[in-house]
Design an enzyme around this catalytic site. Structure first.
Site, mmCIF file in Angstrom:
data_model
loop_
_atom_site.group_PDB
_atom_site.id
_atom_site.type_symbol
_atom_site.label_atom_id
_atom_site.label_comp_id
_atom_site.label_asym_id
_atom_site.label_seq_id
_atom_site.Cartn_x
_atom_site.Cartn_y
_atom_site.Cartn_z
ATOM 1 N N LYS A 167 2.385 -8.299 -0.010
ATOM 2 C CA LYS A 167 2.191 -7.328 0.869
ATOM 3 C C LYS A 167 3.319 -7.088 1.694
ATOM 4 O O LYS A 167 3.545 -7.967 2.485
ATOM 5 C CB LYS A 167 1.110 -7.862 1.803
ATOM 6 C CG LYS A 167 0.562 -6.930 3.071
ATOM 7 C CD LYS A 167 -0.697 -7.571 3.844
ATOM 8 C CE LYS A 167 -1.047 -6.240 4.690
ATOM 9 N NZ LYS A 167 -0.147 -5.936 5.642
ATOM 10 N N LYS B 165 -6.617 -7.594 -5.626
ATOM 11 C CA LYS B 165 -7.227 -6.173 -5.679
ATOM 12 C C LYS B 165 -8.342 -6.749 -7.252
ATOM 13 O O LYS B 165 -7.347 -7.412 -7.997
ATOM 14 C CB LYS B 165 -6.509 -5.049 -6.263
ATOM 15 C CG LYS B 165 -5.420 -4.810 -4.982
ATOM 16 C CD LYS B 165 -4.649 -3.587 -5.339
ATOM 17 C CE LYS B 165 -3.827 -3.178 -4.291
ATOM 18 N NZ LYS B 165 -2.690 -2.131 -4.754
ATOM 19 N N CYS C 63 -6.154 -1.906 42.784
ATOM 20 C CA CYS C 63 -6.725 -0.981 43.656
ATOM 21 C C CYS C 63 -7.380 -1.882 44.810
ATOM 22 O O CYS C 63 -7.869 -1.158 45.745
ATOM 23 C CB CYS C 63 -7.661 -0.148 43.009
ATOM 24 S SG CYS C 63 -9.302 -1.073 42.595
#
Length: 701
Positions: A132, A305, A426
């Site tokens: 991969k 696969k 806040c």
């Protein structure tokens, strides 16, 4: 008049250069040294310069275009470029194999029995195992053996046209060898070798230019250069491993397909092997893990696969991943570093996430200075304190996380971390809902951190897809007081935008056009954009198909919401709570007032997907191609589905209509070949109006 001798010599030189490229890049068996190759290339260049009539697109001298591109055009993939599911240990590989067997109706051995140790031996499934690569996914479209287009993966459905840049890669043939299919889309990975990466960074350092962090970033950055001549100077390579759309005969085995790709002149990973069952897969993974550091390129795992392409087709796919393939990732690389501080980030839904600020450390190819601690429960379980030495890894080789504390190195003054009682942004109260692991700021959209991320999410590609409305612009609009709710986007003016820093008239016009275009995004996009907790892309699609309109979803009660496939009590509760909030309902009403108008969706219920309302176009399948004048393809698709039709991306014998706009290409040719009716936009308009009239008559009756 071109001399015949010159023509024949040019053809011979092209054949010889192509052969040398094939031997060098595909066979890894060069027949000549670089000096000989360069001499042949110079001779061909001189010949074509003397006789311009001899120049052809597939000549190796034409790999770099003369004119830089100004932008990357969008390319819709005929067959989606899917991502892969992941496995991290042998048990998950066994589970993958078991699911394959169950779906194919094959006997499933127990793990104790293995694949051949039971009383009645069970034949193992044959897999193709491949490394991969850690690169950039690319598709190459060849027609009659010639490269005609290259595109990035993008979001899997739509990518970017990078043809001019791909043509600069000598490892990618402009013309194929042998007898490939008449038309085929080859999938693969563009990457940069470790040696090439080092050489590139050395050159960039000498030029006092910014260097790349790792080979993957270098490959992606090099391929997306607007000037293809820059890409041509970068040491990019490509391995191929699959086909997308194809017209013609291909082998029925993944491994045989790889050999066919190689015979056609395309590079494949030489490490790919056919293996037998789970045991063969795991053995391949172990072998590649041992070879990982000695390979000339980076890999982050291996891919299995199902070898039989017929079995692949039978298994199909789920969402964005095939059922017949899986990536078996390598264990994440770990390094030790020191926690200098722990800060709390406020997310779109108000969740406070502890983030460790670290002494920078190089892990898995990147320099890591921040790592997630996920939530307070996880932080306390690991007992992470400021001043601790910790092991850090990149989870899945991507997200940095703290693995554990090295207790023996804890200093006496290491400070415990406390969850703040007030939001660090806040100053609103922080609360924790019973039964949840997450602490949340109660400030809602009045919290700047939540509000910025909420607007960024609204404009993102999976939501309203407002091109040009990037993070910096969102922050500027909020700081300027121009964006107190998302509906304010639709009342912005060019003068307001051009008054902002680094925002010219042309950019402002483009942003306003993108905002206006978002008004008719499909209903699932709008639902996702609203930022309802637990409602992502797939849930938004399910709700849209269940109820058809935004109004119906807003008015649905808990029981009705829970009848939606894949929507459980928690998600249903989130949706109901969102639309029970007066502020949210008023904002949705304001969005509708300023012109946001998602087309209704045909109601579809049940796990089998049967439609409960028979629209005029029910059972009719459409494919859209080219550029439409009066509407986008997305808008046309929404109109078609609104009266029962189905829109797909691939022309086949099951297609009922092809809608062709300007610059329609291969799909139009295929439709004509299959005698599929072709509609222009006027024809589509008539069909839609007739369908709407028929539906209206039916409703009246």
């Amino acid at each position: 008049m071109v001399c015949e001798v010159a023509r024949e010599r040019a053809q011979a030189l092209r054949r010889e250069l192509d052969e040398h490229n094939y031997r060098y890049y595909v066979l890894d068996d060069p027949a000549v040294d670089d000096a000989v190759y360069d001499g042949l290339m110079r001779e061909l260049q001189a010949l074509e310069a003397e006789h311009p009539q001899l120049v052809v697109d597939e000549s190796p001298t034409q790999r770099v275009g003369a004119k830089p591109d100004s932008a990357f055009a969008e390319v819709e993939h005929e067959v989606p470029m899917l991502s892969l599911g992941n496995a991290f240990d042998p048990q998950e590989v066994y589970d993958f194999d078991r699911r394959i067997r169950q779906r194919l109706g094959l006997p499933v051995p127990t793990q104790e029995e293995g694949e051949g140790d039971s009383a009645e031996p069970v034949a193992p499934i044959v897999y193709t195992a491949e490394p991969k690569l850690d690169g950039l996914a690319i598709s190459l479209l060849y027609e009659r053996g010639r490269l005609v287009r290259a595109a990035t993966r993008g979001d899997g459905t739509v990518g970017e046209d990078v043809t001019h840049n791909i043509r600069t890669l000598r490892s990618v043939p402009l013309t194929l060898r042998g007898a490939p299919p008449m038309r085929m889309e080859v999938r693969g990975e563009v990457y940069m070798s470790r040696e090439g990466f080092s050489a590139l960074n050395e050159r960039l350092e000498a030029e006092d230019a910014k260097q790349y962090v790792n080979p993957r970033n270098a490959a992606a950055g090099s391929l997306r250069q607007l000037d293809a001549s820059v890409t041509a100077t970068r040491p990019l390579l490509m391995f191929c491993f699959a086909l997308g759309a194809v017209e013609g005969e291909v082998p029925e085995s993944q491994f045989e397909l790889l050999q066919a790709l190689k015979s056609w002149g395309l590079r494949i990973a030489p490490e790919a092997r056919q293996v037998q069952g789970v045991a063969g897969c795991v053995a391949f993974h172990e072998a590649m893990a041992e070879q990982r550091e000695s390979l000339p390129y980076d890999i982050d795992g291996v891919v299995y696969k199902v070898d039989s392409l017929a079995q692949q087709r039978a298994l199909g796919q789920v969402s964005r991943a095939p059922r017949w393939a899986i990536a078996h990732k390598f264990p994440a690389q770990e390094r030790a570093t020191v926690v200098e501080n722990v800060e709390f980030q406020v997310g779109r839904t108000g969740a406070l996430t502890p983030v460790a600020r670290l002494t920078p450390v190089f892990v898995g190819g990147v320099t890591v200075s921040n790592a997630t601690l996920h939530n307070m429960d996880e932080l306390q379980r690991k007992d992470v304190r400021v001043g601790d030495t910790v092991l850090v890894r990149r989870a899945g080789d991507v997200i940095p996380e703290v693995v554990s504390v090295v207790a023996a190195l804890r200093p006496p003054d290491a400070a415990e971390v406390q969850m703040p009682t007030r939001c660090p942004v806040c100053d609103s109260e922080v609360e924790r809902v019973e039964g949840e692991a997450v602490y949340r700021c109660t400030g809602g959209r009045y919290c700047p951190a939540q509000w910025v991320r909420a607007v960024q999410h609204y404009a993102s590609r999976g939501a309203m897809d407002i091109a040009g409305l990037g993070d910096k612009l969102v922050e500027q609009l909020i700081e300027a007081g121009l964006l107190t709710r998302v509906s304010d986007l639709y009342t912005l003016s060019a003068d307001q935008l051009t008054a902002l820093e680094r925002m010219g008239e042309k950019s402002a016009t483009a942003v306003l056009a993108a905002i206006d275009a978002s008004k008719t995004r499909p209903l699932p996009r709008l639902l996702n954009a609203l930022g309802i907790r637990e409602v992502g892309e797939s849930t938004a699609v399910a709700l849209s198909r269940q109820f058809g309109t935004l109004e119906a979803i807003m008015d649905a009660d808990l029981d009705a919401l829970q009848e939606t496939p894949d929507v459980g009590p928690i998600v249903a509760q989130r949706v109901a709570e969102y639309f029970a909030n007066d502020d949210n309902r008023q904002e949705v009403a304001r969005l509708l007032e300023v012109g946001v108008a998602p087309p209704p969706v045909p109601v579809v219920r049940g796990e089998e997907g049967e439609s409960l309302d028979s629209g005029p176009l029910t059972g009719k399948t459409f494919v859209l191609t080219g550029t439409l004048g009066g509407r986008t393809r997305e808008e046309a698709a929404a109109e078609i589905t609104a009266i029962g039709g189905k829109v797909t991306g691939t022309v086949s014998s099951k297609t009922d209509y092809l809608v062709a706009g300007e610059k329609a290409g291969s799909k139009l040719k295929k439709a004509e070949k299959l005698d599929i009716p072709v509609l222009d936009e006027d024809g589509l308009e008539k069909l839609l109006k007739a369908g709407e009239q028929q539906q209206g008559d039916g409703d009246d009756g």
